[in-house]
Scaffold this motif. Structure first.
Motif, PDB file in Angstrom:
ATOM      1  N   UNK A  73       0.822  -1.216   0.000  1.00 22.60           N
ATOM      2  CA  UNK A  73       0.000   0.000   0.000  1.00 22.60           C
ATOM      3  C   UNK A  73       0.859   1.271   0.000  1.00 22.60           C
ATOM      4  N   UNK A  74       1.878   1.270  -0.830  1.00 26.94           N
ATOM      5  CA  UNK A  74       2.702   2.462  -1.013  1.00 26.94           C
ATOM      6  C   UNK A  74       3.865   2.618  -0.047  1.00 26.94           C
ATOM      7  N   UNK A  75       3.921   1.769   1.000  1.00 26.44           N
ATOM      8  CA  UNK A  75       4.982   1.892   1.988  1.00 26.44           C
ATOM      9  C   UNK A  75       5.998   0.755   1.834  1.00 26.44           C
ATOM     10  N   UNK A  76       7.282   1.083   1.920  1.00 26.67           N
ATOM     11  CA  UNK A  76       8.293   0.030   1.906  1.00 26.67           C
ATOM     12  C   UNK A  76       8.199  -0.708   3.242  1.00 26.67           C
ATOM     13  N   UNK A  77       7.858  -2.007   3.177  1.00 25.26           N
ATOM     14  CA  UNK A  77       7.641  -2.740   4.427  1.00 25.26           C
ATOM     15  C   UNK A  77       8.780  -3.703   4.750  1.00 25.26           C
ATOM     16  N   UNK A  78       9.551  -4.088   3.733  1.00 27.89           N
ATOM     17  CA  UNK A  78      10.633  -5.044   4.001  1.00 27.89           C
ATOM     18  C   UNK A  78      11.717  -4.887   2.948  1.00 27.89           C
ATOM     19  N   UNK A  79      12.974  -4.935   3.382  1.00 30.63           N
ATOM     20  CA  UNK A  79      14.075  -4.947   2.412  1.00 30.63           C
ATOM     21  C   UNK A  79      15.024  -6.086   2.748  1.00 30.63           C
ATOM     22  N   UNK A  80      15.680  -6.619   1.722  1.00 29.19           N
ATOM     23  CA  UNK A  80      16.698  -7.643   1.978  1.00 29.19           C
ATOM     24  C   UNK A  80      18.000  -6.916   2.285  1.00 29.19           C
ATOM     25  N   UNK A  81      18.410  -7.007   3.543  1.00 29.65           N
ATOM     26  CA  UNK A  81      19.614  -6.312   3.988  1.00 29.65           C
ATOM     27  C   UNK A  81      20.861  -6.973   3.406  1.00 29.65           C
ATOM     28  N   UNK A  82      21.901  -6.165   3.199  1.00 23.77           N
ATOM     29  CA  UNK A  82      23.175  -6.689   2.706  1.00 23.77           C
ATOM     30  C   UNK A  82      24.211  -6.523   3.815  1.00 23.77           C
ATOM     31  N   UNK A  83      24.812  -7.650   4.212  1.00 24.53           N
ATOM     32  CA  UNK A  83      25.784  -7.596   5.327  1.00 24.53           C
ATOM     33  C   UNK A  83      27.024  -6.820   4.930  1.00 24.53           C
ATOM     34  N   UNK A  84      27.689  -7.286   3.858  1.00 22.92           N
ATOM     35  CA  UNK A  84      28.860  -6.551   3.378  1.00 22.92           C
ATOM     36  C   UNK A  84      28.669  -6.272   1.903  1.00 22.92           C
ATOM     37  N   UNK A  85      28.286  -5.044   1.614  1.00 23.09           N
ATOM     38  CA  UNK A  85      27.979  -4.681   0.232  1.00 23.09           C
ATOM     39  C   UNK A  85      29.236  -4.790  -0.631  1.00 23.09           C
ATOM     40  N   UNK A  86      29.091  -5.420  -1.798  1.00 18.17           N
ATOM     41  CA  UNK A  86      30.237  -5.636  -2.680  1.00 18.17           C
ATOM     42  C   UNK A  86      30.341  -4.510  -3.715  1.00 18.17           C
ATOM     43  N   UNK A 115      21.065   3.616  -0.031  1.00 17.62           N
ATOM     44  CA  UNK A 115      20.583   4.662   0.869  1.00 17.62           C
ATOM     45  C   UNK A 115      19.053   4.735   0.857  1.00 17.62           C
ATOM     46  N   UNK A 116      18.499   4.707  -0.357  1.00 14.57           N
ATOM     47  CA  UNK A 116      17.050   4.829  -0.520  1.00 14.57           C
ATOM     48  C   UNK A 116      16.284   3.726   0.243  1.00 14.57           C
ATOM     49  N   UNK A 117      16.806   2.485   0.134  1.00 15.60           N
ATOM     50  CA  UNK A 117      16.084   1.355   0.742  1.00 15.60           C
ATOM     51  C   UNK A 117      16.667   0.937   2.097  1.00 15.60           C
ATOM     52  N   UNK A 118      17.745   1.616   2.509  1.00 16.38           N
ATOM     53  CA  UNK A 118      18.396   1.234   3.771  1.00 16.38           C
ATOM     54  C   UNK A 118      18.899  -0.199   3.732  1.00 16.38           C
ATOM     55  N   UNK A 119      19.681  -0.505   2.680  1.00 12.30           N
ATOM     56  CA  UNK A 119      20.085  -1.904   2.453  1.00 12.30           C
ATOM     57  C   UNK A 119      21.251  -2.352   3.332  1.00 12.30           C
ATOM     58  N   UNK A 120      22.137  -1.423   3.685  1.00  9.63           N
ATOM     59  CA  UNK A 120      23.332  -1.818   4.442  1.00  9.63           C
ATOM     60  C   UNK A 120      22.969  -2.210   5.870  1.00  9.63           C
ATOM     61  N   UNK A 121      23.581  -3.299   6.326  1.00 10.85           N
ATOM     62  CA  UNK A 121      23.373  -3.639   7.732  1.00 10.85           C
ATOM     63  C   UNK A 121      23.169  -5.077   8.008  1.00 10.85           C
TER      64      UNK A 121
END
Lengths: 287, 87
Positions: free
Chosen positions: A233-246, A281-287
């Motif tokens: 419904x228009x909101x980002x509810x889940x992202x697949x996090x990346x532990x160590x971005x390559x 940054x947009x999806x907050x993927x790092x972490x």
């Protein structure tokens, strides 16, 4: 054995049939599939044969979403509960069929639209599509003396889908099979239009050894070039996090379509890295 | 050939195409190394890897195109791609 039979004629190592069998695993026997023209259509239904274990219909290139809308409406009138899906390529989805897709979203049909994204018109000989990423060499965006390949960024269709206010939008990659099954199952439980885009590497068009399909499907996610997420419904509810971005080079260097970037277009690799950073940054993927 | 209205055909009829003939390299499965995880089966684009009563996996060489994804992804290194001699 799955609902997608052996003997289909997709290239060795193709990511698409892996996605299709996983989508059907998630959707189950009680499904009707519409496919527009594309690799999936030509490799699964070479007359008089069909690889499909569920009812399947071929639409035109441009109207898969409209045909699915009609099927869904007819089933509603008949009082039947069947999962209606479209499984189409990126060309049919992001370029040629985008009008019909938008109409289907707008009218609110209870259809799950799956786009297998191999990032060009592979069936007809690797012509660039709206989904072809920046810097990739395709036969209609060839790298050469005057060109570094595709000069426009990949069209963000999941964002366009979400902007229609539909209940469920997701991306996935064949590198993560359980995620695909889970997302399709989830989509089938939601009433209304659903859109799932699955990255399916293409050994022929991306020019890499067919054994590396899964490796590339994972690297696209691990470099943040193909973020995996869910929008409800228009909101980002889940992202697949990346532990160590390559770094993006690790993904690009394995593919012939980006080979020219390593010779005299190194500045373009920096642009691609910035695109990955911006996704992270947009999806907050790092972490 | 008689055409049916709408070009209707029967389901799962592609099984007559023995795509194994496309193959250059053949995957050879080593049961001593196999950890029975099933990753090869999940990722096989031909969906031609089946499971036996002891949970070992076996590719159907009638359909295996020799892409090598199973060998590449096997975490136990139990699958080796070998050049296939043909008559």
């Amino acid at each position: 054995m799955s609902l997608f039979a052996q003997g289909h004629t997709a290239c060795a190592g193709c990511g698409m049939p892996i996605a299709v069998k996983l989508v059907l695993e998630g959707s189950g026997e009680n499904s009707i599939v519409v496919s527009p023209t594309g690799c999936l259509e030509v490799t699964s239904t070479r007359y008089p044969q069909s690889a499909w274990g569920v009812p399947w219909i071929h639409s035109l290139f441009e109207n898969a979403a409209a045909v699915a809308s009609g099927i869904e409406t007819a089933l509603k009138v008949k009082g039947k509960k069947v999962n209606v899906l479209v499984i189409g390529g990126d060309g049919a989805t992001v370029d040629i069929g985008v009008r019909a897709l938008s109409g289907m979203f707008e009218r609110g049909h209870n259809v799950t639209y799956i786009c297998y994204d191999n990032e060009a018109y592979m069936n007809t000989g690797v012509q660039r599509s709206g989904s072809t990423p920046y810097g990739a060499s395709a036969t209609t965006s060839p790298a050469g003396k005057l060109s570094f390949g595709e000069d426009r960024p990949k069209k963000d269709i999941p964002a366009i889908a979400a902007a229609h206010g539909i209940p469920y939008v997701a991306t996935a990659s064949v590198g993560y099979p359980k995620d695909i099954v889970k997302k399709v199952k989830k989509a089938q439980e939601i009433v209304g239009p659903k859109y799932i885009q699955i990255l399916t590497p293409c050994p022929t068009g991306w020019r890499f050894d067919g054994s590396k399909t899964i490796k590339l499907a994972k690297l696209a996610v691990e470099t943040a070039l193909f973020p995996v997420y869910e929008i409800e419904n228009g909101e980002i509810t889940k992202v697949k996090k990346i532990k160590e971005r390559k770094p993006v080079e690790e993904y690009l260097k394995l593919q012939g379509r980006f080979k020219h970037l390593f010779k005299k277009n190194k500045d373009r690799i920096e642009v691609i890295q910035k695109m990955a950073d911006s996704n992270a940054e947009k999806f907050g993927l790092d972490g | 050939m008689k055409l049916l209205p709408g070009g209707i055909v029967k389901p799962k009829t592609t099984v007559v195409n023995k795509t194994g003939a496309w193959r250059t390299f053949i995957p050879v499965f080593d049961e001593d190394k196999c950890k029975k995880c099933g990753i090869c089966e999940t990722f096989c684009p031909e969906d031609c890897i089946s499971i036996d009563e002891n949970e070992f996996r076996h590719p159907d060489y009638d359909f295996c195109k020799g892409c090598g994804i199973c060998a590449e992804e096997c975490p136990a290194d139990a699958i080796e791609m070998k050049y296939e001699e043909k008559e």
